[in-house]
Design a protein around this motif. Structure first.
Motif, PDB file in Angstrom:
ATOM      1  N   PRO A  94       0.805  -1.229   0.000  1.00 36.92           N
ATOM      2  CA  PRO A  94       0.000   0.000   0.000  1.00 36.92           C
ATOM      3  C   PRO A  94       0.836   1.276   0.000  1.00 36.92           C
ATOM      4  N   SER A 133       1.592   3.784  -3.463  1.00 46.16           N
ATOM      5  CA  SER A 133       0.290   4.238  -3.948  1.00 46.16           C
ATOM      6  C   SER A 133       0.461   5.235  -5.087  1.00 46.16           C
ATOM      7  N   SER A 141      -0.474   4.060 -11.602  1.00 41.38           N
ATOM      8  CA  SER A 141       0.824   4.649 -11.285  1.00 41.38           C
ATOM      9  C   SER A 141       0.970   6.010 -11.929  1.00 41.38           C
TER      10      SER A 141
END
Length: 220
Positions: free
Chosen positions: A114, A117, A147
């Motif tokens: 995570p 991010s 991304s």
């Protein structure tokens, strides 16, 4: 970054680094090609004397070991940083990108954590461009997700080229590279080879006609 003449073939890699801003590039190694991805990134950093910051999380370091500079053109100092958590890696990379004395910042993170991010990637891209310090993020064993990276690569290992002096010895390292997303160049696939004698990165289009892109010397 790759240095490719403006007249290169369609589907060429990003333009010359000195004609574009330093930015964030993302690399996804094929299974078992983690070390190959690190080698490909090193070959693109060039032979300048600038210092490169290389950051790994614990799992990435366990999988691929510490980066080895031998034969891949990188001659400047290498600052190695091993951290336990991907979050710490992302923080260290962002801080490193604020240092304009660095030639580049490279990070290896394993898995889809995570901490990696879209928001965190956007901060890295903006900071790299503001400081003119290229950033490479190697995503070991990760699936492609949303991304903010400007260039996104897939890398697979290939057998080394033939050694002209000893057929029993390995020659120049080679990779199969796929630039599947780019803000500055058109996507394409190539066989990349680091010519250790000329200290440059050569690209051959991975198509049946054997089209060859002119040699590209890596630069930080």
């Amino acid at each position: 970054m790759l240095q490719i003449p403006a007249s290169s073939m369609p589907g060429s890699p990003p333009a010359r680094p000195r004609a574009r801003r330093a930015t964030l590039s993302e690399v996804f190694p094929a299974a078992g090609a983690e070390a190959a991805a690190a080698g490909f990134v090193m070959a693109q950093l060039g032979n300048g004397g600038g210092t490169v910051l290389w950051v790994q999380d614990r799992l990435a370091e366990r999988e691929s070991g510490r980066p080895c500079l031998a034969g891949l053109g990188l001659r400047g100092p290498l600052l190695l940083m091993a951290l336990s958590r991907p979050l710490d890696v992302m923080i260290a990379v962002e801080e490193g990108l604020r240092c304009k004395a660095l030639a580049a910042v490279v990070a290896e993170i394993r898995g889809n954590h995570p901490a990696v991010s879209f928001t965190a990637m956007k901060r890295l891209a903006l900071q790299a461009e503001a400081s003119a310090v290229p950033c490479w993020l190697i995503r070991q064993s990760a699936t492609v997700d949303l991304s903010a990276a400007r260039d996104r690569w897939r890398i697979a290992a290939l057998p080394s080229a033939a050694n002209p002096d000893d057929p029993r010895a390995p020659g120049d390292p080679r990779w199969r590279v796929d630039l599947f997303r780019s803000r500055d160049g058109r996507p394409g696939e190539w066989v990349a080879r680091h010519d250790r004698t000329a200290d440059r990165l050569d690209l051959v289009a991975a198509v049946p006609d054997g089209t060859v892109a002119e040699g590209a010397r890596g630069a930080g």
